[in-house]
Scaffold this active site. Structure first.
Site, PDB file in Angstrom:
ATOM      1  N   ARG A  86      44.737  35.506 125.306  1.00 21.57           N
ATOM      2  CA  ARG A  86      43.950  34.772 126.150  1.00 21.57           C
ATOM      3  C   ARG A  86      44.706  33.270 125.616  1.00 21.57           C
ATOM      4  O   ARG A  86      44.836  32.311 126.181  1.00 21.57           O
ATOM      5  CB  ARG A  86      42.741  34.651 125.432  1.00 21.57           C
ATOM      6  CG  ARG A  86      41.748  35.449 126.261  1.00 21.57           C
ATOM      7  CD  ARG A  86      42.034  36.692 126.354  1.00 21.57           C
ATOM      8  NE  ARG A  86      40.854  37.682 127.012  1.00 21.57           N
ATOM      9  CZ  ARG A  86      40.121  38.461 126.553  1.00 21.57           C
ATOM     10  NH1 ARG A  86      40.168  38.324 125.125  1.00 21.57           N
ATOM     11  NH2 ARG A  86      39.198  39.037 127.196  1.00 21.57           N
ATOM     12  N   ASP A 103      45.589  41.353 128.510  1.00 25.31           N
ATOM     13  CA  ASP A 103      44.383  41.154 129.040  1.00 25.31           C
ATOM     14  C   ASP A 103      44.534  40.545 130.420  1.00 25.31           C
ATOM     15  O   ASP A 103      45.501  40.700 130.875  1.00 25.31           O
ATOM     16  CB  ASP A 103      43.606  40.254 128.024  1.00 25.31           C
ATOM     17  CG  ASP A 103      42.037  40.763 127.827  1.00 25.31           C
ATOM     18  OD1 ASP A 103      41.660  40.821 128.823  1.00 25.31           O
ATOM     19  OD2 ASP A 103      41.629  40.868 126.760  1.00 25.31           O
ATOM     20  N   HIS A 140      40.635  45.114 131.889  1.00 31.67           N
ATOM     21  CA  HIS A 140      41.598  44.023 131.186  1.00 31.67           C
ATOM     22  C   HIS A 140      42.829  44.106 131.829  1.00 31.67           C
ATOM     23  O   HIS A 140      43.820  43.803 131.021  1.00 31.67           O
ATOM     24  CB  HIS A 140      41.195  44.125 129.773  1.00 31.67           C
ATOM     25  CG  HIS A 140      39.646  43.778 129.250  1.00 31.67           C
ATOM     26  ND1 HIS A 140      39.239  42.494 129.290  1.00 31.67           N
ATOM     27  CD2 HIS A 140      38.934  44.329 128.660  1.00 31.67           C
ATOM     28  CE1 HIS A 140      38.282  42.482 128.890  1.00 31.67           C
ATOM     29  NE2 HIS A 140      37.787  43.802 128.607  1.00 31.67           N
ATOM     30  N   ASP A 155      38.006  49.252 126.843  1.00 27.38           N
ATOM     31  CA  ASP A 155      36.564  48.313 126.831  1.00 27.38           C
ATOM     32  C   ASP A 155      36.473  48.172 128.155  1.00 27.38           C
ATOM     33  O   ASP A 155      37.192  47.561 128.999  1.00 27.38           O
ATOM     34  CB  ASP A 155      36.484  47.438 125.661  1.00 27.38           C
ATOM     35  CG  ASP A 155      37.744  46.399 125.834  1.00 27.38           C
ATOM     36  OD1 ASP A 155      38.721  46.902 126.139  1.00 27.38           O
ATOM     37  OD2 ASP A 155      37.331  45.291 125.702  1.00 27.38           O
ATOM     38  N   GLU A 156      35.115  47.679 128.285  1.00 25.48           N
ATOM     39  CA  GLU A 156      34.488  47.005 129.375  1.00 25.48           C
ATOM     40  C   GLU A 156      35.214  47.447 130.891  1.00 25.48           C
ATOM     41  O   GLU A 156      35.632  46.160 131.720  1.00 25.48           O
ATOM     42  CB  GLU A 156      34.718  45.494 129.044  1.00 25.48           C
ATOM     43  CG  GLU A 156      33.870  45.010 127.860  1.00 25.48           C
ATOM     44  CD  GLU A 156      34.095  43.529 127.378  1.00 25.48           C
ATOM     45  OE1 GLU A 156      33.286  43.021 126.930  1.00 25.48           O
ATOM     46  OE2 GLU A 156      35.297  43.050 127.642  1.00 25.48           O
ATOM     47  N   TRP A 214      32.650  48.227 118.211  1.00 26.84           N
ATOM     48  CA  TRP A 214      32.759  46.922 118.320  1.00 26.84           C
ATOM     49  C   TRP A 214      31.211  46.649 119.000  1.00 26.84           C
ATOM     50  O   TRP A 214      30.769  45.336 118.768  1.00 26.84           O
ATOM     51  CB  TRP A 214      33.706  46.250 119.292  1.00 26.84           C
ATOM     52  CG  TRP A 214      33.349  46.668 120.860  1.00 26.84           C
ATOM     53  CD1 TRP A 214      33.995  47.929 121.446  1.00 26.84           C
ATOM     54  CD2 TRP A 214      33.054  45.537 121.804  1.00 26.84           C
ATOM     55  NE1 TRP A 214      33.799  47.762 122.657  1.00 26.84           N
ATOM     56  CE2 TRP A 214      32.953  46.447 122.928  1.00 26.84           C
ATOM     57  CE3 TRP A 214      32.549  44.495 121.934  1.00 26.84           C
ATOM     58  CZ2 TRP A 214      32.567  45.888 124.144  1.00 26.84           C
ATOM     59  CZ3 TRP A 214      32.032  44.064 122.925  1.00 26.84           C
ATOM     60  CH2 TRP A 214      32.119  44.892 124.237  1.00 26.84           C
ATOM     61  N   ASP A 267      35.484  34.637 116.647  1.00 27.10           N
ATOM     62  CA  ASP A 267      35.595  33.670 117.618  1.00 27.10           C
ATOM     63  C   ASP A 267      34.259  32.853 117.391  1.00 27.10           C
ATOM     64  O   ASP A 267      34.025  31.884 118.328  1.00 27.10           O
ATOM     65  CB  ASP A 267      35.868  33.833 118.991  1.00 27.10           C
ATOM     66  CG  ASP A 267      35.085  35.275 119.359  1.00 27.10           C
ATOM     67  OD1 ASP A 267      34.439  36.041 118.501  1.00 27.10           O
ATOM     68  OD2 ASP A 267      35.007  35.398 120.690  1.00 27.10           O
ATOM     69  N   TRP A 281      39.266  36.912 118.915  1.00 27.50           N
ATOM     70  CA  TRP A 281      39.653  36.537 120.218  1.00 27.50           C
ATOM     71  C   TRP A 281      39.647  35.157 120.287  1.00 27.50           C
ATOM     72  O   TRP A 281      39.112  34.210 119.618  1.00 27.50           O
ATOM     73  CB  TRP A 281      38.192  36.974 120.953  1.00 27.50           C
ATOM     74  CG  TRP A 281      37.741  38.471 120.790  1.00 27.50           C
ATOM     75  CD1 TRP A 281      36.813  38.807 119.994  1.00 27.50           C
ATOM     76  CD2 TRP A 281      38.448  39.381 121.286  1.00 27.50           C
ATOM     77  NE1 TRP A 281      36.770  40.314 119.910  1.00 27.50           N
ATOM     78  CE2 TRP A 281      37.736  40.808 120.789  1.00 27.50           C
ATOM     79  CE3 TRP A 281      39.465  39.583 122.077  1.00 27.50           C
ATOM     80  CZ2 TRP A 281      38.143  42.065 121.174  1.00 27.50           C
ATOM     81  CZ3 TRP A 281      40.237  41.114 122.578  1.00 27.50           C
ATOM     82  CH2 TRP A 281      39.189  42.119 121.917  1.00 27.50           C
ATOM     83  N   THR A 282      40.614  34.682 121.363  1.00 18.67           N
ATOM     84  CA  THR A 282      41.056  33.397 121.508  1.00 18.67           C
ATOM     85  C   THR A 282      40.642  32.813 122.539  1.00 18.67           C
ATOM     86  O   THR A 282      41.208  31.813 123.214  1.00 18.67           O
ATOM     87  CB  THR A 282      42.340  33.276 121.123  1.00 18.67           C
ATOM     88  OG1 THR A 282      43.104  34.018 122.311  1.00 18.67           O
ATOM     89  CG2 THR A 282      42.799  33.775 119.755  1.00 18.67           C
ATOM     90  N   GLU A 283      39.555  32.961 123.602  1.00 20.23           N
ATOM     91  CA  GLU A 283      39.145  32.388 124.892  1.00 20.23           C
ATOM     92  C   GLU A 283      39.282  30.942 124.356  1.00 20.23           C
ATOM     93  O   GLU A 283      39.849  30.060 125.260  1.00 20.23           O
ATOM     94  CB  GLU A 283      38.009  32.860 125.557  1.00 20.23           C
ATOM     95  CG  GLU A 283      37.940  34.199 125.972  1.00 20.23           C
ATOM     96  CD  GLU A 283      37.734  35.236 124.978  1.00 20.23           C
ATOM     97  OE1 GLU A 283      38.005  35.355 123.828  1.00 20.23           O
ATOM     98  OE2 GLU A 283      37.381  36.545 125.702  1.00 20.23           O
TER      99      GLU A 283
HETATM  100  C1  ACM Z   1      35.329  43.644 122.985  1.00 18.77           C
HETATM  101  O1  ACM Z   1      35.024  42.709 122.336  1.00 18.77           O
HETATM  102  N1  ACM Z   1      35.569  43.726 124.387  1.00 18.77           N
HETATM  103  C2  ACM Z   1      36.132  44.779 122.426  1.00 18.77           C
END
Ligand code: ACM
Length: 726
Positions: free
Chosen positions: A188, A217, A291, A354-355, A421, A448, A495-497
């Protein structure tokens, strides 16, 4: 120093406490006096301390491979002991600080003699003794010797630099968990190799030993893959979101300037080699099958037909884009992993997982066709197939797969590791199925999250997570039952968004990672918040000396209630106001100005609305406000329907102030017209207040914006109440 390994092996309790010169034990030392983080298993005072001369020799006991680390620690110790510290490579020379590699059995004996139940393996364990002859560090492996030295560095820091005597001391120490990790998201926002090496240094000084490197990502692919140069060359770059970056034309291309970059394979090897010298394992993450937008932007043939990706996106959230099911895509991923396993020699490869949104597969005839060919019956199993197939590939390359807890849906062999997570439930389920697991639950271990709502704190995810919140996390929840042994450890995830710069990455990590370090190293029986809080100021001072711009405000450290300005002050920053709701709260940075300081604002992006409780109303004449506008760059799926948009009358929109609550009458309104063309914060013309005489001395005021759509998000920077002259 007169210590022989054989001597250690042959003597029992007496030797243990008489080591090395036969002196007696003093009172047990409270570990707070040493300010060690993580807290050692056992610390006891010896009567006689060591009187160091102006020049200290570290004898590395012939363990040449530790020389580089010893030199580094010598420099650090030298910096705060005011002494010349040198490393002697020769095992025979002897030194003021003696490192000795001994057998596991010898270590076990020492621990048993200290009244500790030694583990079967003495991995990473050490003993450290300071007495009149100097310092002796013993361990059964190199990490143990290294950790002994980091402890010495911490200890000496607590002493006055000119201290003429180092207090006599015996420490026995070993970790609770083998996985004591931090994850850094370099996708990110990207950090330099220099910064990452420092990050590893800081980790190692707190005995953190796993570096999970999030390299791919939606918003970037950051690792060079020789066979597919476009992955990093195209996938590593994007136009940042917002008006200001869009207007920032690069003269070289005539197009908006790109943000990004990538790590060359040489650079990644440099990181791996640095990590090795700090006894840290690097775990690279290649996130599949979601991602994946940046990779698909680079190689469109990897995506599902009909879902082309024009550019690497600059919005945050969960994208619909997924890899397709073509055989060529698996060949591509296996090619990528072939290069990954060559660069990263550690035992683990993280496959993300994930996701994953299944919508594109669901709507694709070709995917259905491939599902039939592959014998995949449902959409969930498509995702599982990715992980299972790549797991087999990595297995064949001697690697152990780890993934986010969604991989539990796949049919994986027990040696695959699950990173929990979504709370700790994934860990509990994984362990019940016989998988080893690492706990990194959101939000508690998500670095974050902001640490404080102080006005000058940098951006991040809303919802304050303090050092104490982390410290009080239980890495061995009751519900694990019999399966506690399957917990490898824990990890904090940065996380660095919203973490654009390296100094902020440091700030978000430290000192919270000291709590993670202690949870990972020190067993529950050896942890106590008050004791930790007493050691924290020294830990922060050490970080400061290392050049780490750690969060150092008391609120973050001790979770004091936020000191909101007196109710009769007439100005409030956004973070001194109350948010009307808590749906998706973020502390977001402005996209402008491009150079220099930018404002940041606390906002619920689903409902940009603020309340000033008990605002002083007497003689209130006008309201002045500074406001910002932020790009709505969030992939939030259906939730976008729930974003509150208060319709504007006319073309510009306005700031509206209501009395009482947010359904109350509008008592002031001012147009956003003057702010439209300024992407940074703008002070609006004052809004005249229309009050009924019974408004009272104080009242709640609600601030919202009328606008014509979700984008941009208008936000409060500060509010001032203007009173009529008496
Ligand atoms: C995550 O926070 N999507 C692993």
């Amino acid at each position: 120093m007169k210590v022989s390994v054989n001597g250690l092996l042959s003597c029992g309790l007496a030797c243990m406490f008489l080591l090395p010169t036969g002196q007696a034990l003093a009172e047990s030392a409270p570990s707070t006096g040493l300010s060690l983080v993580p807290r050692p298993l056992l610390a006891q005072s010896l009567v006689d301390g060591f009187r160091p001369g102006p020049r200290l020799v570290i004898d590395i006991g012939g363990v040449e491979s530790i020389a580089d680390s010893a030199n580094w620690l010598a420099e650090l110790i030298s910096a705060h002991s005011g002494r010349d510290v040198v490393v002697s490579p020769s095992p025979k020379q002897g030194g003021d600080i003696q490192l000795l590699l001994v057998s596991e059995e010898a270590m076990r004996d020492r621990f048993a003699a200290g009244g500790l139940a030694p583990a079967e393996k003495m991995t990473e364990a050490y003993s450290l003794a300071v007495d009149s002859d100097g310092v002796v560090i013993l361990a059964a492996d190199e990490p143990g010797l290294f950790y002994g030295m980091t402890t010495l560095w911490q200890m000496l820091f607590a002493l006055n630099a000119e201290a003429s005597e180092w207090p006599g001391l015996l420490l026995l120490d070993a970790p609770e968990f083998s996985w004591r990790g931090l994850m850094l998201d370099s996708a990110r926002h990207m950090q330099s190799v220099e910064f990452i090496k420092q990050y590893l240094d800081w980790m190692s000084l707190h005995k953190l030993n796993m570096f999970h490197w999030h390299l791919t990502d939606d918003q970037a692919w950051r690792l060079e893959i020789k066979k597919y140069p476009r992955l990093a060359g195209i996938g590593g770059y994007r136009v940042p979101a917002g008006e200001a970056p869009r207007a920032d034309i690069d003269p070289a291309t005539g197009k908006p300037r790109l943000y990004g970059g990538y790590y060359t394979q040489d650079q990644m090897r440099e990181v791996v080699s640095h990590a090795k010298r700090r006894y840290i394992t690097v775990v690279p993450e290649i996130d599949v099958p979601g991602h994946a937008t940046a990779a698909i932007a680079a190689y469109p043939e990897l995506g599902v037909t009909g879902h082309g990706v024009q550019r690497v996106p600059a919005s945050w959230g969960i994208f619909d884009n997924v890899f397709n099911l073509e055989e060529t895509t698996f060949e591509f991923l296996e090619d990528v992993l072939s290069e990954v396993v060559e660069i990263f020699p550690g035992p683990f490869v993280h496959l993300g997982g994930d996701e994953v949104e299944t919508g594109q597969w669901a709507g694709s005839d070709r995917t259905r066709e491939r599902m039939t060919e592959l014998g995949i019956n449902d959409l969930q199993s498509v995702q599982n197939y990715y992980v299972e197939r790549l797991q087999k590939f990595l297995d064949a390359h001697g690697k152990r797969v780890i993934g986010w807890d969604e991989i539990l849906q796949s049919d994986l062999p027990p040696h695959s590791v699950v990173m929990s997570w979504r709370g700790v439930e994934g860990a509990i389920e994984a362990a019940a199925k016989g998988h080893a697991t690492v706990l990194s639950p959101a939000p508690t271990l998500y670095l974050d999250h902001i640490q404080t709502t102080a006005a000058d704190a940098p951006p991040g995810r809303g919802g304050v997570i303090t050092v104490r919140d982390i410290y009080e996390f239980d890495p061995l929840p009751e519900s694990l039952g019999e399966n506690r042994d399957l917990v490898l450890g824990l990890q904090g995830n940065l996380w660095t968004e919203h973490v654009r710069t390296e100094s902020r990455a440091a700030y978000m990590t430290w000192p919270r990672a000291t709590a993670i370090a202690e949870l990972g190293w020190s067993a529950a029986a050896n942890r106590d918040w008050d004791d930790f809080a007493g050691r924290l100021p020294d830990a922060v001072r050490r970080l400061d000396r290392l050049g780490v711009a750690a969060a150092d405000d008391d609120q973050a450290l001790y979770r004091r209630p936020l000191a909101v300005a007196e109710s009769y002050s007439f100005r409030r920053e956004d973070r001194e106001l109350e948010l009307c709701s808590q749906s998706i709260v973020l502390a977001l940075e402005d996209d402008a100005p491009l150079e220099g300081e930018r404002e940041s604002y606390l906002v619920d992006i689903q409902n940009p609305c603020w309340i000033w409780r008990n605002a002083p109303m007497t003689s209130l004449r006008a309201i002045r406000a500074s406001v910002g506008q932020l790009p709505f760059n969030f992939e939030i799926g259906e939730a976008i329907q729930n974003v509150v948009v208060e319709a504007a009358e006319g073309e510009y929109g306005s700031l509206r102030v209501r009395l009482g609550n947010c359904d109350g009458p509008v008592i002031a309104e001012t147009s956003l017209a003057t702010a439209l063309d300024n992407p940074a914060a703008t002070v609006l013309p004052p809004a005249e207040v229309k009050l009924t005489p019974d408004a009272g001395a104080s009242a709640d005021l609600c601030f919202t914006f009328s606008r014509n759509g979700v984008d941009p998000i208008w936000v409060i920077d500060w509010i001032e109440l203007e009173r009529a002259a008496p």
